[in-house]
Design an enzyme around this catalytic site. Sequence first.
Site, mmCIF file in Angstrom:
data_model
loop_
_atom_site.group_PDB
_atom_site.id
_atom_site.type_symbol
_atom_site.label_atom_id
_atom_site.label_comp_id
_atom_site.label_asym_id
_atom_site.label_seq_id
_atom_site.Cartn_x
_atom_site.Cartn_y
_atom_site.Cartn_z
ATOM 1 N N SER A 128 -15.128 7.967 -0.132
ATOM 2 C CA SER A 128 -14.813 8.694 1.107
ATOM 3 C C SER A 128 -15.764 9.878 1.274
ATOM 4 C CB SER A 128 -13.374 9.204 1.084
ATOM 5 O OG SER A 128 -12.457 8.145 0.999
ATOM 6 N N GLY A 162 -7.855 3.765 2.768
ATOM 7 C CA GLY A 162 -7.956 2.719 1.749
ATOM 8 C C GLY A 162 -9.203 2.839 0.885
ATOM 9 N N ASP A 219 0.878 -1.168 0.000
ATOM 10 C CA ASP A 219 0.000 0.000 0.000
ATOM 11 C C ASP A 219 0.920 1.224 0.000
ATOM 12 O OD1 ASP A 219 -2.291 1.683 0.434
ATOM 13 O OD2 ASP A 219 -1.739 1.753 2.557
ATOM 14 N N LEU A 220 0.388 2.377 -0.330
ATOM 15 C CA LEU A 220 1.214 3.595 -0.362
ATOM 16 C C LEU A 220 0.999 4.489 0.864
ATOM 17 C CD1 LEU A 220 3.058 5.628 -1.966
ATOM 18 C CD2 LEU A 220 0.934 6.585 -2.867
ATOM 19 N N ASP A 221 -0.217 5.047 0.945
ATOM 20 C CA ASP A 221 -0.506 6.049 1.977
ATOM 21 C C ASP A 221 -0.446 5.416 3.363
ATOM 22 O OD1 ASP A 221 -1.090 8.186 0.132
ATOM 23 O OD2 ASP A 221 -2.997 7.221 -0.291
ATOM 24 N N SER A 273 -11.757 4.849 -1.777
ATOM 25 C CA SER A 273 -11.555 5.782 -2.903
ATOM 26 C C SER A 273 -12.093 7.178 -2.585
ATOM 27 C CB SER A 273 -12.245 5.247 -4.160
ATOM 28 O OG SER A 273 -13.645 5.383 -4.006
ATOM 29 N N LEU A 306 -11.924 5.919 6.603
ATOM 30 C CA LEU A 306 -11.699 6.410 5.232
ATOM 31 C C LEU A 306 -10.430 5.826 4.606
ATOM 32 C CD1 LEU A 306 -12.437 10.251 5.660
ATOM 33 C CD2 LEU A 306 -14.047 8.425 5.097
ATOM 34 N N SER A 314 -5.162 5.307 -4.667
ATOM 35 C CA SER A 314 -4.997 6.757 -4.873
ATOM 36 C C SER A 314 -4.578 7.075 -6.300
ATOM 37 C CB SER A 314 -3.952 7.314 -3.914
ATOM 38 O OG SER A 314 -3.661 8.661 -4.269
ATOM 39 N N ASP A 359 -1.647 -0.431 6.106
ATOM 40 C CA ASP A 359 -1.859 0.252 7.390
ATOM 41 C C ASP A 359 -3.342 0.427 7.720
ATOM 42 O OD1 ASP A 359 -2.261 2.187 5.332
ATOM 43 O OD2 ASP A 359 -2.188 3.735 6.879
HETATM 44 C C1 BG6 Z 1 -5.999 5.710 -0.424
HETATM 45 C C2 BG6 Z 1 -6.128 6.488 0.854
HETATM 46 O O1 BG6 Z 1 -4.693 5.255 -0.561
HETATM 47 O O2 BG6 Z 1 -6.318 6.525 -1.552
HETATM 48 C C3 BG6 Z 1 -7.487 7.160 0.947
HETATM 49 O O3 BG6 Z 1 -5.951 5.610 1.951
HETATM 50 C C4 BG6 Z 1 -7.758 7.980 -0.298
HETATM 51 O O4 BG6 Z 1 -7.524 7.967 2.097
HETATM 52 C C5 BG6 Z 1 -7.625 7.092 -1.526
HETATM 53 O O5 BG6 Z 1 -9.070 8.541 -0.266
HETATM 54 C C6 BG6 Z 1 -7.869 7.831 -2.838
HETATM 55 O O6 BG6 Z 1 -6.858 8.770 -3.029
HETATM 56 P P1 BG6 Z 1 -6.881 9.908 -4.138
HETATM 57 O O7 BG6 Z 1 -5.480 10.469 -4.074
HETATM 58 O O8 BG6 Z 1 -7.187 9.249 -5.444
HETATM 59 O O9 BG6 Z 1 -7.930 10.890 -3.738
HETATM 60 MG MG MG Z 2 -2.820 3.140 3.564
#
Ligand code: BG6
Ligand code: MG
Length: 219
Positions: free
Chosen positions: A53, A47, A10-12, A49, A45, A119, A173
Amino acid sequence: MRQLEAVIFDLDGVITDSAHFHYLAWKKLAADIDIEIDEAFNETLKGISRMDSLDLILAKGGRENDFTLEQKEELAAKKNAHYVELLKDLSPADILPGIKPLLDAIRAANLKIALASVSKNAPMVLAALDLTDSFDYLADAAKITHSKPDPEIFLVAAAGLGVEPANAVGIEDAQAGVDAIKSAGMKAIGVGTGLVGTDELVSDTSKLTLAMIQKVFQI
Ligand code: BG6
Ligand code: MG
Protein backbone atom coordinates in the site's frame (compact mmCIF):
# COMPACT_ATOMS: atom_id res chain seq x y z
CA MET A 1 -18.84 -34.39 -5.12
CA ARG A 2 -18.61 -30.75 -4.00
CA GLN A 3 -20.15 -30.01 -0.65
CA LEU A 4 -20.23 -26.74 1.28
CA GLU A 5 -17.88 -27.17 4.24
CA ALA A 6 -16.55 -23.71 5.07
CA VAL A 7 -17.06 -19.99 4.84
CA ILE A 8 -13.97 -17.81 4.68
CA PHE A 9 -14.26 -14.15 5.64
CA ASP A 10 -12.22 -11.07 4.93
CA LEU A 11 -12.00 -8.79 7.98
CA ASP A 12 -11.64 -5.11 7.14
CA GLY A 13 -14.93 -3.89 5.63
CA VAL A 14 -16.73 -7.23 6.12
CA ILE A 15 -16.61 -8.00 9.85
CA THR A 16 -16.12 -4.38 10.97
CA ASP A 17 -15.66 -1.01 9.29
CA SER A 18 -11.91 -0.90 9.93
CA ALA A 19 -11.38 -0.36 6.17
CA HIS A 20 -12.35 3.26 6.86
CA PHE A 21 -9.75 3.54 9.63
CA HIS A 22 -7.06 2.17 7.28
CA TYR A 23 -8.04 4.96 4.87
CA LEU A 24 -7.89 7.70 7.51
CA ALA A 25 -4.51 6.44 8.76
CA TRP A 26 -3.02 6.34 5.25
CA LYS A 27 -4.46 9.77 4.44
CA LYS A 28 -2.75 11.27 7.51
CA LEU A 29 0.56 9.56 6.72
CA ALA A 30 0.40 10.57 3.06
CA ALA A 31 -0.31 14.20 3.98
CA ASP A 32 2.87 14.22 6.10
CA ILE A 33 4.88 13.51 2.93
CA ASP A 34 2.82 15.87 0.73
CA ILE A 35 0.78 13.24 -1.05
CA GLU A 36 -2.97 13.59 -1.21
CA ILE A 37 -5.18 10.51 -1.44
CA ASP A 38 -8.97 10.30 -1.72
CA GLU A 39 -11.55 7.57 -1.21
CA ALA A 40 -11.47 6.56 -4.89
CA PHE A 41 -7.70 5.96 -4.70
CA ASN A 42 -8.21 4.13 -1.40
CA GLU A 43 -10.29 1.52 -3.23
CA THR A 44 -7.04 0.37 -4.88
CA LEU A 45 -5.47 -0.15 -1.43
CA LYS A 46 -8.15 -2.44 -0.03
CA GLY A 47 -6.87 -5.96 0.56
CA ILE A 48 -3.29 -4.88 -0.18
CA SER A 49 -0.53 -5.40 2.40
CA ARG A 50 0.92 -2.52 4.41
CA MET A 51 4.19 -2.19 2.44
CA ASP A 52 2.53 -2.71 -0.95
CA SER A 53 0.00 0.00 0.00
CA LEU A 54 2.83 2.39 0.89
CA ASP A 55 4.50 1.69 -2.48
CA LEU A 56 1.23 2.51 -4.28
CA ILE A 57 0.87 5.78 -2.33
CA LEU A 58 4.48 6.81 -3.03
CA ALA A 59 4.01 6.02 -6.73
CA LYS A 60 0.83 8.10 -6.78
CA GLY A 61 2.79 11.08 -5.45
CA GLY A 62 5.72 10.45 -7.81
CA ARG A 63 7.91 9.81 -4.75
CA GLU A 64 8.72 6.13 -5.28
CA ASN A 65 12.48 6.82 -5.35
CA ASP A 66 12.64 9.34 -2.51
CA PHE A 67 12.92 6.97 0.48
CA THR A 68 15.30 4.24 1.58
CA LEU A 69 13.89 0.90 2.72
CA GLU A 70 14.55 1.93 6.31
CA GLN A 71 12.63 5.19 5.84
CA LYS A 72 9.77 3.30 4.20
CA GLU A 73 9.62 0.95 7.17
CA GLU A 74 9.40 4.00 9.44
CA LEU A 75 6.56 5.43 7.34
CA ALA A 76 4.69 2.11 7.45
CA ALA A 77 5.17 1.94 11.23
CA LYS A 78 3.84 5.49 11.56
CA LYS A 79 0.74 4.61 9.54
CA ASN A 80 0.21 1.59 11.74
CA ALA A 81 0.47 3.75 14.87
CA HIS A 82 -2.24 6.06 13.44
CA TYR A 83 -4.36 3.00 12.65
CA VAL A 84 -3.96 1.40 16.09
CA GLU A 85 -4.85 4.75 17.70
CA LEU A 86 -8.09 4.87 15.66
CA LEU A 87 -8.93 1.33 16.84
CA LYS A 88 -8.53 2.04 20.54
CA ASP A 89 -12.28 2.26 21.23
CA LEU A 90 -13.22 -0.71 19.04
CA SER A 91 -15.81 -2.92 20.76
CA PRO A 92 -18.43 -5.57 19.89
CA ALA A 93 -20.79 -2.65 19.08
CA ASP A 94 -18.63 -2.12 15.97
CA ILE A 95 -19.38 -5.53 14.42
CA LEU A 96 -21.12 -4.82 11.11
CA PRO A 97 -24.90 -5.58 10.91
CA GLY A 98 -25.83 -9.24 10.58
CA ILE A 99 -22.31 -10.61 11.02
CA LYS A 100 -22.64 -12.09 14.53
CA PRO A 101 -25.92 -13.95 13.80
CA LEU A 102 -24.41 -15.13 10.51
CA LEU A 103 -21.31 -16.53 12.24
CA ASP A 104 -23.56 -18.25 14.79
CA ALA A 105 -25.78 -19.74 12.05
CA ILE A 106 -22.77 -21.04 10.10
CA ARG A 107 -21.41 -22.74 13.22
CA ALA A 108 -24.84 -24.16 14.13
CA ALA A 109 -24.95 -25.73 10.65
CA ASN A 110 -21.64 -27.50 11.44
CA LEU A 111 -19.74 -25.57 8.79
CA LYS A 112 -16.25 -24.23 9.48
CA ILE A 113 -15.26 -20.56 9.60
CA ALA A 114 -11.88 -19.01 8.79
CA LEU A 115 -10.45 -15.53 8.49
CA ALA A 116 -8.42 -14.55 5.42
CA SER A 117 -7.15 -11.05 6.19
CA VAL A 118 -3.71 -9.80 5.16
CA SER A 119 -3.81 -7.42 8.14
CA LYS A 120 -1.23 -8.12 10.83
CA ASN A 121 -3.65 -6.39 13.22
CA ALA A 122 -6.39 -8.96 12.51
CA PRO A 123 -6.03 -11.01 15.74
CA MET A 124 -6.16 -7.80 17.83
CA VAL A 125 -9.22 -6.51 15.92
CA LEU A 126 -11.10 -9.81 16.35
CA ALA A 127 -10.26 -9.83 20.06
CA ALA A 128 -11.56 -6.26 20.49
CA LEU A 129 -14.79 -7.33 18.76
CA ASP A 130 -14.97 -10.39 21.06
CA LEU A 131 -15.17 -12.63 17.97
CA THR A 132 -12.00 -14.72 18.27
CA ASP A 133 -13.93 -17.79 19.41
CA SER A 134 -16.31 -17.55 16.44
CA PHE A 135 -13.47 -18.55 14.08
CA ASP A 136 -12.01 -22.04 13.67
CA TYR A 137 -8.87 -20.79 11.95
CA LEU A 138 -7.10 -17.47 11.35
CA ALA A 139 -4.70 -17.36 8.40
CA ASP A 140 -1.50 -15.69 9.63
CA ALA A 141 -0.87 -12.50 7.63
CA ALA A 142 2.75 -12.45 8.80
CA LYS A 143 3.41 -15.70 6.92
CA ILE A 144 1.79 -14.64 3.64
CA THR A 145 4.22 -13.82 0.84
CA HIS A 146 1.69 -12.44 -1.68
CA SER A 147 -1.20 -10.19 -0.71
CA LYS A 148 -4.53 -10.19 -2.53
CA PRO A 149 -5.36 -10.49 -5.48
CA ASP A 150 -3.05 -13.50 -5.13
CA PRO A 151 -5.12 -16.44 -3.81
CA GLU A 152 -2.49 -17.39 -1.19
CA ILE A 153 -4.31 -16.24 1.95
CA PHE A 154 -7.59 -17.93 0.94
CA LEU A 155 -5.73 -21.15 0.11
CA VAL A 156 -3.92 -21.00 3.47
CA ALA A 157 -7.26 -20.45 5.24
CA ALA A 158 -8.86 -23.46 3.48
CA ALA A 159 -5.83 -25.64 4.21
CA GLY A 160 -5.88 -24.53 7.85
CA LEU A 161 -9.47 -25.71 8.10
CA GLY A 162 -8.64 -28.92 6.24
CA VAL A 163 -11.17 -28.27 3.46
CA GLU A 164 -10.79 -28.24 -0.31
CA PRO A 165 -10.99 -24.69 -1.73
CA ALA A 166 -13.83 -25.83 -4.01
CA ASN A 167 -15.87 -26.63 -0.88
CA ALA A 168 -15.61 -23.09 0.50
CA VAL A 169 -17.29 -19.75 -0.10
CA GLY A 170 -15.36 -16.50 0.40
CA ILE A 171 -16.77 -13.12 1.41
CA GLU A 172 -15.00 -9.87 0.50
CA ASP A 173 -15.53 -6.12 0.17
CA ALA A 174 -12.51 -5.39 -2.08
CA GLN A 175 -11.92 -6.10 -5.75
CA ALA A 176 -8.47 -7.54 -4.98
CA GLY A 177 -10.15 -9.85 -2.48
CA VAL A 178 -12.85 -11.03 -4.88
CA ASP A 179 -10.14 -11.76 -7.46
CA ALA A 180 -8.19 -13.70 -4.80
CA ILE A 181 -11.23 -15.82 -3.90
CA LYS A 182 -11.96 -16.66 -7.53
CA SER A 183 -8.28 -17.52 -8.20
CA ALA A 184 -8.44 -19.82 -5.18
CA GLY A 185 -11.28 -21.72 -6.89
CA MET A 186 -14.00 -20.68 -4.44
CA LYS A 187 -17.38 -19.07 -4.90
CA ALA A 188 -17.22 -15.36 -4.06
CA ILE A 189 -19.75 -13.12 -2.37
CA GLY A 190 -19.03 -9.40 -2.63
CA VAL A 191 -20.18 -6.76 -0.16
CA GLY A 192 -20.57 -3.22 -1.47
CA THR A 193 -20.85 -1.70 -4.91
CA GLY A 194 -18.84 -1.80 -8.10
CA LEU A 195 -17.25 -5.20 -7.50
CA VAL A 196 -16.92 -7.35 -10.62
CA GLY A 197 -16.59 -11.12 -10.99
CA THR A 198 -18.56 -12.03 -7.86
CA ASP A 199 -20.99 -14.95 -7.77
CA GLU A 200 -23.33 -12.75 -5.71
CA LEU A 201 -23.13 -9.11 -4.71
CA VAL A 202 -24.92 -7.59 -1.71
CA SER A 203 -25.06 -3.91 -0.82
CA ASP A 204 -24.18 -4.41 2.84
CA THR A 205 -23.52 -7.10 5.44
CA SER A 206 -27.11 -7.14 6.75
CA LYS A 207 -28.06 -8.90 3.49
CA LEU A 208 -25.72 -11.87 4.14
CA THR A 209 -27.49 -15.03 5.30
CA LEU A 210 -26.57 -18.71 5.54
CA ALA A 211 -29.35 -19.57 3.06
CA MET A 212 -27.83 -17.16 0.58
CA ILE A 213 -24.34 -18.62 1.05
CA GLN A 214 -25.74 -22.12 0.48
CA LYS A 215 -27.49 -20.94 -2.68
CA VAL A 216 -24.36 -19.24 -4.03
CA PHE A 217 -22.38 -22.44 -3.40
CA GLN A 218 -24.75 -24.34 -5.72
CA ILE A 219 -24.21 -21.93 -8.67
C1 BG6 B 1 -6.18 -5.40 4.65
C2 BG6 B 1 -6.71 -4.02 4.38
O1 BG6 B 1 -7.16 -6.15 5.28
O2 BG6 B 1 -5.03 -5.34 5.49
C3 BG6 B 1 -5.62 -3.11 3.85
O3 BG6 B 1 -7.76 -4.11 3.42
C4 BG6 B 1 -4.42 -3.13 4.79
O4 BG6 B 1 -6.13 -1.80 3.72
C5 BG6 B 1 -3.95 -4.56 4.97
O5 BG6 B 1 -3.35 -2.35 4.26
C6 BG6 B 1 -2.76 -4.69 5.91
O6 BG6 B 1 -3.14 -4.33 7.20
P1 BG6 B 1 -2.14 -4.08 8.41
O7 BG6 B 1 -3.06 -3.96 9.59
O8 BG6 B 1 -1.24 -5.28 8.49
O9 BG6 B 1 -1.39 -2.83 8.11
MG1 MG C 1 -11.68 -5.86 3.17
